[in-house]
Design a protein around this motif. Structure first.
Motif, PDB file in Angstrom:
ATOM      1  N   GLU A   1      33.426 -89.772 -38.088  1.00  0.00           N
ATOM      2  CA  GLU A   1      34.045 -88.758 -37.235  1.00  0.00           C
ATOM      3  C   GLU A   1      33.613 -88.934 -35.784  1.00  0.00           C
ATOM      4  OE1 GLU A   1      32.856 -88.330 -40.175  1.00  0.00           O
ATOM      5  OE2 GLU A   1      34.035 -86.921 -41.357  1.00  0.00           O
ATOM      6  N   LYS A   2      32.319 -89.207 -35.579  1.00  0.00           N
ATOM      7  CA  LYS A   2      31.813 -89.432 -34.219  1.00  0.00           C
ATOM      8  C   LYS A   2      32.449 -90.675 -33.603  1.00  0.00           C
ATOM      9  CE  LYS A   2      27.206 -87.299 -34.562  1.00  0.00           C
ATOM     10  NZ  LYS A   2      25.756 -87.556 -34.425  1.00  0.00           N
ATOM     11  N   TYR A   3      32.554 -91.723 -34.402  1.00  0.00           N
ATOM     12  CA  TYR A   3      33.131 -92.977 -33.907  1.00  0.00           C
ATOM     13  C   TYR A   3      34.581 -92.767 -33.488  1.00  0.00           C
ATOM     14  CZ  TYR A   3      34.499 -97.905 -33.707  1.00  0.00           C
ATOM     15  OH  TYR A   3      34.975 -99.118 -33.306  1.00  0.00           O
ATOM     16  N   MET A   4      35.359 -92.115 -34.352  1.00  0.00           N
ATOM     17  CA  MET A   4      36.781 -91.923 -34.064  1.00  0.00           C
ATOM     18  C   MET A   4      37.001 -90.993 -32.875  1.00  0.00           C
ATOM     19  SD  MET A   4      38.373 -93.914 -36.012  1.00  0.00           S
ATOM     20  CE  MET A   4      37.882 -94.953 -37.387  1.00  0.00           C
ATOM     21  N   SER A   5      36.104 -90.040 -32.675  1.00  0.00           N
ATOM     22  CA  SER A   5      36.213 -89.150 -31.520  1.00  0.00           C
ATOM     23  C   SER A   5      35.960 -89.907 -30.218  1.00  0.00           C
ATOM     24  CB  SER A   5      35.218 -87.995 -31.636  1.00  0.00           C
ATOM     25  OG  SER A   5      35.541 -87.170 -32.731  1.00  0.00           O
ATOM     26  N   ALA A   6      35.059 -90.876 -30.288  1.00  0.00           N
ATOM     27  CA  ALA A   6      34.696 -91.619 -29.083  1.00  0.00           C
ATOM     28  C   ALA A   6      35.594 -92.833 -28.851  1.00  0.00           C
ATOM     29  CB  ALA A   6      33.239 -92.075 -29.176  1.00  0.00           C
TER      30      ALA A   6
ATOM     31  N   SER B   1      43.385 -96.739 -35.136  1.00  0.00           N
ATOM     32  CA  SER B   1      44.144 -96.346 -36.319  1.00  0.00           C
ATOM     33  C   SER B   1      44.742 -97.567 -37.001  1.00  0.00           C
ATOM     34  CB  SER B   1      45.275 -95.380 -35.940  1.00  0.00           C
ATOM     35  OG  SER B   1      46.039 -95.024 -37.084  1.00  0.00           O
ATOM     36  N   PHE B   2      44.649 -97.585 -38.317  1.00  0.00           N
ATOM     37  CA  PHE B   2      45.374 -98.574 -39.120  1.00  0.00           C
ATOM     38  C   PHE B   2      46.618 -97.845 -39.608  1.00  0.00           C
ATOM     39  CE2 PHE B   2      40.919 -99.781 -39.189  1.00  0.00           C
ATOM     40  CZ  PHE B   2      41.022-101.083 -38.711  1.00  0.00           C
ATOM     41  N   HIS B   3      47.758 -98.179 -38.999  1.00  0.00           N
ATOM     42  CA  HIS B   3      48.939 -97.318 -39.078  1.00  0.00           C
ATOM     43  C   HIS B   3      50.178 -98.075 -39.547  1.00  0.00           C
ATOM     44  CE1 HIS B   3      52.267 -94.778 -37.593  1.00  0.00           C
ATOM     45  NE2 HIS B   3      51.411 -93.780 -37.729  1.00  0.00           N
ATOM     46  N   ARG B   4      50.505 -97.955 -40.812  1.00  0.00           N
ATOM     47  CA  ARG B   4      51.727 -98.515 -41.378  1.00  0.00           C
ATOM     48  C   ARG B   4      51.778-100.047 -41.221  1.00  0.00           C
ATOM     49  NH1 ARG B   4      55.448 -94.136 -41.994  1.00  0.00           N
ATOM     50  NH2 ARG B   4      54.165 -92.278 -42.326  1.00  0.00           N
ATOM     51  N   THR B   5      53.004-100.611 -41.304  1.00  0.00           N
ATOM     52  CA  THR B   5      53.211-102.055 -41.127  1.00  0.00           C
ATOM     53  C   THR B   5      54.390-102.269 -40.185  1.00  0.00           C
ATOM     54  OG1 THR B   5      54.699-102.171 -43.046  1.00  0.00           O
ATOM     55  CG2 THR B   5      52.356-102.626 -43.445  1.00  0.00           C
ATOM     56  N   ASP B   6      54.492-103.490 -39.664  1.00  0.00           N
ATOM     57  CA  ASP B   6      55.659-103.812 -38.841  1.00  0.00           C
ATOM     58  C   ASP B   6      56.807-104.278 -39.748  1.00  0.00           C
ATOM     59  OD1 ASP B   6      55.161-106.453 -39.542  1.00  0.00           O
ATOM     60  OD2 ASP B   6      54.429-107.057 -37.577  1.00  0.00           O
ATOM     61  N   LYS B   7      57.923-104.680 -39.147  1.00  0.00           N
ATOM     62  CA  LYS B   7      59.105-105.072 -39.919  1.00  0.00           C
ATOM     63  C   LYS B   7      58.864-106.323 -40.761  1.00  0.00           C
ATOM     64  CE  LYS B   7      62.504-103.091 -36.709  1.00  0.00           C
ATOM     65  NZ  LYS B   7      63.597-103.392 -35.742  1.00  0.00           N
TER      66      LYS B   7
ATOM     67  N   ILE C   1      32.920-103.628 -37.345  1.00  0.00           N
ATOM     68  CA  ILE C   1      33.007-104.706 -38.345  1.00  0.00           C
ATOM     69  C   ILE C   1      33.433-104.111 -39.688  1.00  0.00           C
ATOM     70  CG2 ILE C   1      31.711-106.462 -39.605  1.00  0.00           C
ATOM     71  CD1 ILE C   1      32.157-107.172 -36.672  1.00  0.00           C
ATOM     72  N   ARG C   2      32.914-102.928 -40.005  1.00  0.00           N
ATOM     73  CA  ARG C   2      33.325-102.242 -41.240  1.00  0.00           C
ATOM     74  C   ARG C   2      34.831-101.952 -41.214  1.00  0.00           C
ATOM     75  NH1 ARG C   2      33.832 -96.739 -43.304  1.00  0.00           N
ATOM     76  NH2 ARG C   2      33.161 -96.665 -45.496  1.00  0.00           N
ATOM     77  N   CYS C   3      35.340-101.508 -40.075  1.00  0.00           N
ATOM     78  CA  CYS C   3      36.775-101.247 -39.944  1.00  0.00           C
ATOM     79  C   CYS C   3      37.592-102.512 -40.232  1.00  0.00           C
ATOM     80  CB  CYS C   3      37.103-100.742 -38.534  1.00  0.00           C
ATOM     81  SG  CYS C   3      36.447 -99.107 -38.142  1.00  0.00           S
ATOM     82  N   MET C   4      37.141-103.648 -39.707  1.00  0.00           N
ATOM     83  CA  MET C   4      37.867-104.893 -39.917  1.00  0.00           C
ATOM     84  C   MET C   4      37.735-105.389 -41.354  1.00  0.00           C
ATOM     85  SD  MET C   4      39.300-105.102 -37.089  1.00  0.00           S
ATOM     86  CE  MET C   4      40.148-106.647 -37.376  1.00  0.00           C
ATOM     87  N   GLU C   5      36.599-105.127 -41.980  1.00  0.00           N
ATOM     88  CA  GLU C   5      36.425-105.465 -43.397  1.00  0.00           C
ATOM     89  C   GLU C   5      37.383-104.626 -44.235  1.00  0.00           C
ATOM     90  OE1 GLU C   5      34.153-107.408 -46.662  1.00  0.00           O
ATOM     91  OE2 GLU C   5      34.846-107.885 -44.654  1.00  0.00           O
ATOM     92  N   TYR C   6      37.538-103.364 -43.855  1.00  0.00           N
ATOM     93  CA  TYR C   6      38.507-102.499 -44.531  1.00  0.00           C
ATOM     94  C   TYR C   6      39.922-103.072 -44.387  1.00  0.00           C
ATOM     95  CZ  TYR C   6      41.869 -98.714 -45.013  1.00  0.00           C
ATOM     96  OH  TYR C   6      42.975 -97.980 -45.368  1.00  0.00           O
TER      97      TYR C   6
ATOM     98  N   GLY D   1      43.719 -93.606 -39.201  1.00  0.00           N
ATOM     99  CA  GLY D   1      44.885 -93.904 -40.014  1.00  0.00           C
ATOM    100  C   GLY D   1      44.530 -93.943 -41.487  1.00  0.00           C
ATOM    101  N   SER D   2      44.935 -95.009 -42.180  1.00  0.00           N
ATOM    102  CA  SER D   2      44.666 -95.111 -43.614  1.00  0.00           C
ATOM    103  C   SER D   2      43.172 -95.225 -43.908  1.00  0.00           C
ATOM    104  CB  SER D   2      45.405 -96.307 -44.209  1.00  0.00           C
ATOM    105  OG  SER D   2      44.941 -97.526 -43.657  1.00  0.00           O
ATOM    106  N   LEU D   3      42.371 -95.632 -42.916  1.00  0.00           N
ATOM    107  CA  LEU D   3      40.918 -95.680 -43.108  1.00  0.00           C
ATOM    108  C   LEU D   3      40.363 -94.276 -43.358  1.00  0.00           C
ATOM    109  CD1 LEU D   3      38.179 -97.137 -43.085  1.00  0.00           C
ATOM    110  CD2 LEU D   3      38.173 -96.953 -40.583  1.00  0.00           C
ATOM    111  N   TRP D   4      40.949 -93.272 -42.717  1.00  0.00           N
ATOM    112  CA  TRP D   4      40.521 -91.883 -42.928  1.00  0.00           C
ATOM    113  C   TRP D   4      40.734 -91.482 -44.385  1.00  0.00           C
ATOM    114  CZ3 TRP D   4      38.193 -88.092 -40.011  1.00  0.00           C
ATOM    115  CH2 TRP D   4      38.253 -86.796 -40.518  1.00  0.00           C
ATOM    116  N   ASP D   5      41.903 -91.836 -44.915  1.00  0.00           N
ATOM    117  CA  ASP D   5      42.202 -91.511 -46.313  1.00  0.00           C
ATOM    118  C   ASP D   5      41.251 -92.247 -47.258  1.00  0.00           C
ATOM    119  OD1 ASP D   5      44.381 -89.975 -45.417  1.00  0.00           O
ATOM    120  OD2 ASP D   5      45.685 -91.731 -45.415  1.00  0.00           O
TER     121      ASP D   5
END
Length: 327
Positions: A106-111, A115-121, A165-170, A302-306
């Protein structure tokens, strides 16, 4: 995957050959590479696919001007580097929350809005960063907390860098793995959307510079060649029209083609609509997405929150079960 990426396909001369990938796979079977193969199979390969993952490491070797048998040796050298960084940063444990205290995300996202948000075409996962919305004071505080956690837990890098790095591993292990299963093919590329609106000199005179430097240093060996394209929005006109043409001349031709520098909102919206369906584009970029994050108006992962909420619910349920079993 890399071989079918439409941008990369315009430059077939830079793609590793099938023979080079096969040679790399043969080398990997040797007893002395047992640990490399195990790590690749269990933790590094995206969607569990060895050939597509080795292709990305061969690409890195090709950038080092290595071809044929030398390319295969070079690819294993990059793979060994990847494993060394994973061990140094204890990446294998990061998706289980790693060393981060409660509420760290939560602290990281506030600062640092991301977002990992959907996909492109084309089916590439989309990662959004709004750098102008970085809360510089909150980020400075988080950076100091990250230094304290680094010292306390004996981490190799600031905990803020480690969380990225954790976000990218996700992204590579969870999102790309899920999209590969859903689409019936290997999905190992992403579309990055970077919004620079509001970025100024104050951002350069902050810990952000150290953050991005450390992220780049560790991400190259950990996640080689996963970028399909990078849309950079709200770029100052002088940078887009004068600075970028000079800077890109020093970059690899494929890298040049991946970056799209857009200085006006109209240009940016038109390009987004070219690459993404309107219902997948956030409203703050002129789209029609109605997901919970977009409805809230602030990036929160984004989906990382879920994923994080699901992981926490799983931990809570496991704790309850353990308590009930102990009675």
């Amino acid at each position: 995957m890399l071989r079918t990426d439409p941008i990369v396909q315009k430059y077939p001369q830079y793609l590793p050959t099938e023979d080079e990938v096969s040679l790399t796979l043969e080398l990997l079977q040797k007893p002395e590479h047992k640990e490399l193969k195990k790590a690749l199979l269990e933790h590094i390969a995206i969607a569990g696919c060895l050939p597509s993952s080795l292709l990305r490491f061969c690409w890195q070797a090709r950038q080092d001007k290595k071809y044929g048998a030398e390319c295969a040796e070079g690819a294993l050298g990059w793979l060994a580097r990847c494993l060394a960084v994973r061990v140094k940063l204890n990446v294998d444990s990061l998706l289980d929350n790693g060393p981060f205290p409660e509420k760290w995300m939560e602290k990281y996202m506030s600062a640092m809005p991301i977002s990992f948000h959907r996909t492109d075409k084309q089916g590439h996962p989309v990662m959004i960063q709004r750098l102008g919305n970085v809360d510089l004071e909150a980020f400075k505080e988080l950076w100091l907390e990250g230094e304290e956690l680094q010292a306390r837990a004996g981490l190799a890098v600031n905990a803020v860098v480690l969380f990225h790095i954790r976000c990218m591993e996700y992204l590579t292990q969870v999102v790309m793995g899920a999209e590969s299963r859903k689409q019936g093919r290997v999905v190992d590329r992403m579309l990055a959307v970077i919004d620079l609106e509001g970025v100024g000199l104050k951002h350069l005179n902050s810990p952000l510079k150290a953050f991005f430097s450390a992220v780049a240093q560790n991400s190259t060996p950990l996640f080689p060649e996963i970028l399909h394209a990078n849309l950079v929005a709200n770029v100052p006109w002088i940078v887009a029209k004068a600075g970028w043409p000079i800077a890109k001349s020093f970059l690899h031709p494929v890298t040049q083609d991946k970056f799209c520098m857009l200085s006006s909102s109209a240009e940016f919206k038109a390009k987004l609509l070219e690459l993404m369906a309107p219902e997948d584009i956030p409203p703050y970029f002129g789209g029609k997405c109605t997901c919970e994050e977009c409805a809230g108006g602030a990036l929160r992962g984004g989906s990382l929150w879920d994923f994080e909420q699901s992981r926490r619910r799983g931990e809570a349920a496991a704790t309850l079960e353990a308590g009930a079993a102990a009675k």
